[in-house]
Structures are given as C-alpha cells and as structure tokens.
Design a protein around this motif. Structure first.
Motif, mmCIF file in Angstrom:
data_model
loop_
_atom_site.group_PDB
_atom_site.id
_atom_site.type_symbol
_atom_site.label_atom_id
_atom_site.label_comp_id
_atom_site.label_asym_id
_atom_site.label_seq_id
_atom_site.Cartn_x
_atom_site.Cartn_y
_atom_site.Cartn_z
ATOM 1 N N ILE A 1 -17.537 8.535 4.830
ATOM 2 C CA ILE A 1 -18.234 9.162 5.953
ATOM 3 C C ILE A 1 -17.196 9.437 7.019
ATOM 4 O O ILE A 1 -16.440 8.550 7.417
ATOM 5 N N CYS A 2 -17.164 10.701 7.465
ATOM 6 C CA CYS A 2 -16.200 11.117 8.474
ATOM 7 C C CYS A 2 -16.912 11.450 9.772
ATOM 8 O O CYS A 2 -17.917 12.165 9.765
ATOM 9 N N GLU A 3 -16.392 10.929 10.851
ATOM 10 C CA GLU A 3 -16.861 11.309 12.189
ATOM 11 C C GLU A 3 -16.093 12.571 12.576
ATOM 12 O O GLU A 3 -14.877 12.631 12.414
ATOM 13 N N LEU A 4 -16.819 13.565 13.058
ATOM 14 C CA LEU A 4 -16.224 14.869 13.366
ATOM 15 C C LEU A 4 -16.394 15.219 14.844
ATOM 16 O O LEU A 4 -17.242 14.642 15.531
ATOM 17 N N VAL B 1 -22.478 1.008 12.061
ATOM 18 C CA VAL B 1 -22.104 1.742 13.267
ATOM 19 C C VAL B 1 -22.961 3.003 13.320
ATOM 20 O O VAL B 1 -23.117 3.686 12.313
ATOM 21 N N LEU B 2 -23.530 3.311 14.497
ATOM 22 C CA LEU B 2 -24.270 4.550 14.661
ATOM 23 C C LEU B 2 -23.287 5.626 15.080
ATOM 24 O O LEU B 2 -22.669 5.555 16.134
ATOM 25 N N VAL B 3 -23.131 6.628 14.226
ATOM 26 C CA VAL B 3 -22.225 7.738 14.509
ATOM 27 C C VAL B 3 -23.064 8.849 15.118
ATOM 28 O O VAL B 3 -23.898 9.451 14.441
ATOM 29 N N THR B 4 -22.867 9.097 16.424
ATOM 30 C CA THR B 4 -23.672 10.102 17.119
ATOM 31 C C THR B 4 -23.033 11.480 17.105
ATOM 32 O O THR B 4 -23.690 12.473 17.384
ATOM 33 N N SER B 5 -21.766 11.549 16.789
ATOM 34 C CA SER B 5 -21.101 12.846 16.663
ATOM 35 C C SER B 5 -21.417 13.420 15.279
ATOM 36 O O SER B 5 -21.928 12.714 14.414
ATOM 37 N N SER C 1 -26.520 15.663 13.220
ATOM 38 C CA SER C 1 -27.379 14.686 13.882
ATOM 39 C C SER C 1 -26.847 13.280 13.586
ATOM 40 O O SER C 1 -26.077 13.094 12.643
ATOM 41 N N PRO C 2 -27.245 12.252 14.372
ATOM 42 C CA PRO C 2 -26.715 10.890 14.179
ATOM 43 C C PRO C 2 -26.965 10.322 12.778
ATOM 44 O O PRO C 2 -27.961 10.639 12.131
ATOM 45 N N VAL C 3 -26.019 9.468 12.321
ATOM 46 C CA VAL C 3 -26.107 8.816 11.016
ATOM 47 C C VAL C 3 -25.498 7.422 11.133
ATOM 48 O O VAL C 3 -24.610 7.185 11.956
ATOM 49 N N VAL C 4 -25.983 6.463 10.324
ATOM 50 C CA VAL C 4 -25.443 5.098 10.313
ATOM 51 C C VAL C 4 -24.357 5.010 9.247
ATOM 52 O O VAL C 4 -24.550 5.453 8.111
#
Length: 107
Positions: free
Chosen positions: A99-102, A51-55, A39-42
């Motif tokens: 924090i990694c965007e996946l 930055v809002l990470v939606t992935s 789920s999304p995380v800042v």
C-alpha cells in the motif's frame, strides 16, 4: 505456508483493480493492474499497528513493481500522483500487495 496465499492478491487486483500508469524514477512508464483510491484506507504500518491513510493510496502487487520507491509517479484518469510512503502488508505470498501513500502533484 506462503503457497496457501499465492494467487489471492492477483485475483483481488483482477476483480477490483484497473490499469494505472506507473512511472518508476529513471525507468519507462508502464500499465499496472492495481487499485488506486482517493478516499481514506487503513494500512498496517511497519510496526504492525494499523494506520489510517487519509491521502490517496495505491494498492499494488509487489511482484509487479519490484523497483517501487518514494518519488515514483502513478497516473490515472484524474491526474498524476507521487509516491510518499510504501507499506508491505505482511503476507508471505509472492504476489502480496503493497500500500502506497500518494500525493497529488498538482497541489
């Protein structure tokens, strides 16, 4: 000053995290205690702006994955994900989180 924060990220991972399998490019897969969210995380970007990470995202201690880079794989019970971006969180602690965007590899 960093000594003040040492150990906090480890404690958070131990309490809120679970083991996921991390497979570095060209390395052997291993279990890593961390927090994987679908789920999304800042996250704080490299310029200091939130930055809002939606992935899907993965919060992991940087000392557990010193070789972490784009293209590495992370696997949990729901499937395998590929690392797209990595953001440090700015903490001077030795065990600070990244924090990694996946992205889902099945899509």
């Amino acid at each position: 000053m960093s000594g003040l924060f040492d150990g906090i990220a480890s404690m958070l991972s131990d309490v809120f995290g679970t083991e996921v399998t991390y497979a570095p490019t060209g390395g052997a897969p291993r279990a890593v205690q961390s927090v994987l969210r679908r789920s999304p995380v800042v996250a704080t970007g490299p310029d200091g702006v939130d930055v809002l990470v939606t992935s899907p995202s993965w919060r992991v201690r940087r000392d557990l994955v010193p070789e972490l880079r784009r293209g590495d794989l992370v696997e949990d019970a729901q499937g395998t994900l590929r690392v797209l971006n990595v953001w440090p969180q700015g903490s001077p602690a030795a065990d600070a989180h990244l924090i990694c965007e996946l992205e889902d590899t099945t899509e």
